[in-house]
Design an enzyme around this catalytic site. Structure first.
Site, PDB file in Angstrom:
ATOM      1  N   LYS A 274      44.394  23.602  40.751  1.00  0.00           N
ATOM      2  CA  LYS A 274      44.727  23.095  39.415  1.00  0.00           C
ATOM      3  C   LYS A 274      44.444  21.585  39.322  1.00  0.00           C
ATOM      4  O   LYS A 274      43.970  21.100  38.295  1.00  0.00           O
ATOM      5  CB  LYS A 274      46.192  23.399  39.074  1.00  0.00           C
ATOM      6  CG  LYS A 274      46.467  24.875  38.818  1.00  0.00           C
ATOM      7  CD  LYS A 274      45.724  25.367  37.581  1.00  0.00           C
ATOM      8  CE  LYS A 274      45.930  26.835  37.302  1.00  0.00           C
ATOM      9  NZ  LYS A 274      45.070  27.334  36.214  1.00  0.00           N
TER      10      LYS A 274
ATOM     11  N   GLY B  23      41.724  37.021  30.659  1.00  0.00           N
ATOM     12  CA  GLY B  23      43.018  37.209  31.330  1.00  0.00           C
ATOM     13  C   GLY B  23      44.067  37.673  30.325  1.00  0.00           C
ATOM     14  O   GLY B  23      45.241  37.317  30.410  1.00  0.00           O
TER      15      GLY B  23
ATOM     16  N   TYR C  40      47.022  26.912  45.096  1.00  0.00           N
ATOM     17  CA  TYR C  40      47.076  26.957  43.636  1.00  0.00           C
ATOM     18  C   TYR C  40      47.118  25.527  43.061  1.00  0.00           C
ATOM     19  O   TYR C  40      46.359  25.183  42.148  1.00  0.00           O
ATOM     20  CB  TYR C  40      48.324  27.742  43.244  1.00  0.00           C
ATOM     21  CG  TYR C  40      48.637  27.834  41.782  1.00  0.00           C
ATOM     22  CD1 TYR C  40      47.793  28.482  40.892  1.00  0.00           C
ATOM     23  CD2 TYR C  40      49.839  27.312  41.283  1.00  0.00           C
ATOM     24  CE1 TYR C  40      48.115  28.591  39.545  1.00  0.00           C
ATOM     25  CE2 TYR C  40      50.172  27.426  39.946  1.00  0.00           C
ATOM     26  CZ  TYR C  40      49.308  28.058  39.089  1.00  0.00           C
ATOM     27  OH  TYR C  40      49.640  28.165  37.766  1.00  0.00           O
TER      28      TYR C  40
ATOM     29  N   ASP D 299      34.844  40.223  34.311  1.00  0.00           N
ATOM     30  CA  ASP D 299      35.145  39.478  35.531  1.00  0.00           C
ATOM     31  C   ASP D 299      34.747  38.026  35.248  1.00  0.00           C
ATOM     32  O   ASP D 299      33.550  37.718  35.155  1.00  0.00           O
ATOM     33  CB  ASP D 299      34.333  40.068  36.700  1.00  0.00           C
ATOM     34  CG  ASP D 299      34.479  39.243  37.970  1.00  0.00           C
ATOM     35  OD1 ASP D 299      35.170  38.202  37.936  1.00  0.00           O
ATOM     36  OD2 ASP D 299      33.889  39.648  38.992  1.00  0.00           O
TER      37      ASP D 299
ATOM     38  N   GLY E 284      47.455  39.376  31.344  1.00  0.00           N
ATOM     39  CA  GLY E 284      48.396  38.627  32.180  1.00  0.00           C
ATOM     40  C   GLY E 284      49.646  38.218  31.419  1.00  0.00           C
ATOM     41  O   GLY E 284      49.807  38.507  30.231  1.00  0.00           O
ATOM     42  N   GLN E 285      50.522  37.503  32.126  1.00  0.00           N
ATOM     43  CA  GLN E 285      51.833  37.142  31.572  1.00  0.00           C
ATOM     44  C   GLN E 285      51.693  36.294  30.303  1.00  0.00           C
ATOM     45  O   GLN E 285      52.328  36.569  29.298  1.00  0.00           O
ATOM     46  CB  GLN E 285      52.641  36.376  32.638  1.00  0.00           C
ATOM     47  CG  GLN E 285      54.109  36.212  32.272  1.00  0.00           C
ATOM     48  CD  GLN E 285      54.790  35.095  33.057  1.00  0.00           C
ATOM     49  OE1 GLN E 285      54.158  34.357  33.801  1.00  0.00           O
ATOM     50  NE2 GLN E 285      56.091  34.975  32.879  1.00  0.00           N
TER      51      GLN E 285
ATOM     52  N   ASP F  11      39.872  41.219  30.143  1.00  0.00           N
ATOM     53  CA  ASP F  11      40.540  41.119  31.449  1.00  0.00           C
ATOM     54  C   ASP F  11      39.713  41.951  32.424  1.00  0.00           C
ATOM     55  O   ASP F  11      38.913  42.794  32.029  1.00  0.00           O
ATOM     56  CB  ASP F  11      41.969  41.673  31.360  1.00  0.00           C
ATOM     57  CG  ASP F  11      42.866  41.091  32.435  1.00  0.00           C
ATOM     58  OD1 ASP F  11      43.796  40.338  32.094  1.00  0.00           O
ATOM     59  OD2 ASP F  11      42.639  41.371  33.629  1.00  0.00           O
ATOM     60  N   ILE F  12      39.974  41.694  33.718  1.00  0.00           N
ATOM     61  CA  ILE F  12      39.265  42.470  34.741  1.00  0.00           C
ATOM     62  C   ILE F  12      39.901  43.846  34.885  1.00  0.00           C
ATOM     63  O   ILE F  12      39.294  44.787  35.403  1.00  0.00           O
ATOM     64  CB  ILE F  12      39.249  41.708  36.086  1.00  0.00           C
ATOM     65  CG1 ILE F  12      38.202  42.260  37.018  1.00  0.00           C
ATOM     66  CG2 ILE F  12      40.615  41.670  36.735  1.00  0.00           C
ATOM     67  CD1 ILE F  12      37.831  41.323  38.154  1.00  0.00           C
TER      68      ILE F  12
HETATM   69  C1  AKB Z   1      53.873  29.665  39.573  1.00  0.00           C
HETATM   70  O1  AKB Z   1      55.061  29.724  39.926  1.00  0.00           O
HETATM   71  O2  AKB Z   1      52.913  29.737  40.345  1.00  0.00           O
HETATM   72  C2  AKB Z   1      53.584  29.425  38.115  1.00  0.00           C
HETATM   73  C3  AKB Z   1      53.430  27.972  37.805  1.00  0.00           C
HETATM   74  C4  AKB Z   1      54.595  27.081  37.813  1.00  0.00           C
HETATM   75  O3  AKB Z   1      52.345  27.544  37.533  1.00  0.00           O
HETATM   76  N1  AKB Z   1      54.619  29.992  37.313  1.00  0.00           N
END
Ligand code: AKB
Length: 318
Positions: free
Chosen positions: A147, A9, A143, A53, A12-13, A35-36
């Protein structure tokens, strides 16, 4: 043999800045970026890059053995806003990529893993102010669920198989070098680009939505610090709370106005408001500070100054 690092990744940011920071420390050839998608020229020109990937275990394993990798930073993920649009894809990417890297650890093909968690592991029933390390966790986003589950799997692989996996619950991260990737905290980056371009910004979060935030330099410093700490200092193998600053869109707008007096902030909350409302206002990170010596440098005023200067310099280059 010197450590050989893989960043998954890397476009990414976080991944892009982490790659450059690790190459500054360990040398370009010691850090393989992957990265992909295609890399930015800065990443490509400085050191090795591979297309990967992260959900494909065989390709992951081949790459690890090709470069004799011993440390993996597994940064690929679908963030909160995007994962609400594509729930199954978000779950699949976030969980499969984690299992792949944990299984490489279990098979002893790599010796150390970093995996990012997030304040999204918390939910509406979590205490909102100075949220403690151990508390109620009932996340309501895809998400956040991925996590939270991921954290439990990290702790499990560490306890059961001895995998050296380390993790941080990142707050919203603010940077100008790479665009944000579909998160709920992205407003705190967009505001700077719009303030300089059109002197106005419409926030997708309401004015009084306080969220935990951090400048990217602090986040990179934390990531490298937790990975460099002796193993016995890492007492929490799920993920560590991490705190920098906490502010509302209105407080951020006021700071921007102090630098650009004509700046006008408007509010038009969208679906991300409900996500933000389910997250903490601020975080208690005593354990990270005690166990591996975490400290942050950037307050809100410093972040605003750095961001305005950084975005301006980018615009001058383009
Ligand atoms: C998001 O907003 O999804 C991320 C995070 C807080 O993990 N920046």
């Amino acid at each position: 043999m010197p450590s050989k690092i893989l960043i998954v990744g890397a476009c990414g940011q976080i991944g892009s800045e982490l790659t450059l920071a690790l190459r500054d420390i360990h040398g370009n050839d010691a850090v393989v970026a992957s990265d992909i998608k295609s890399p930015s020229s800065a990443l490509l020109s400085k050191g090795p890059f591979e297309v990967l990937d992260a959900t494909n275990y065989d390709d992951f394993k081949t790459l690890v053995s090709k470069h004799q990798i011993d440390t993996v930073y597994m940064m690929a993920a679908m963030l909160s806003g995007t994962a609400e649009k594509y729930p199954e894809k978000g779950w699949d990417l976030n969980m499969t990529s984690l299992f792949n890297v944990l299984n490489l650890g279990k098979e002893e093909l790599i010796s150390k893993i970093f995996w990012p968690s997030s304040i999204a592991v918390f939910g509406p029933t979590t205490p909102k102010v100075d949220t403690p390390q151990q508390t109620i966790m009932e996340p309501t986003t895809v998400y956040g669920i991925s996590k939270q589950a991921g954290e439990r799997w990290c702790a499990y692989y560490n306890k059961r198989y001895g995998v050296d996996v380390r993790s941080i619950r990142y707050p919203g991260l603010i940077s100008y070098k790479t665009p944000p990737g579909g998160g709920t905290t992205d407003y705190a980056i967009e505001i700077f680009h719009e303030a300089l371009k059109s002197k106005a910004y419409t926030s997708f979060l309401s004015e009084d939505t306080a969220l935990p935030m951090m400048y990217m330099d602090d986040a990179i410093h934390a990531t490298i610090s937790i990975m460099e700490a002796p193993s016995d200092k890492i007492k929490i193998r799920s993920s560590y709370n991490l705190s920098g600053v906490s502010f509302t869109p209105e407080e951020l707008a006021q700071q921007v106005k102090n630098q650009i007096p004509e700046f006008q902030m408007n509010y038009n909350p969208d679906f991300r408001q409900a996500i933000a409302d389910s997250w903490p206002d601020s975080i208690d990170d005593t354990e990270a500070r005690t166990d591996w010596g975490w400290t942050h440098d950037f307050n809100l005023e410093m972040i605003v100054k750095e961001m305005l200067e950084g975005v301006k310099s980018l615009e001058e280059v383009n």
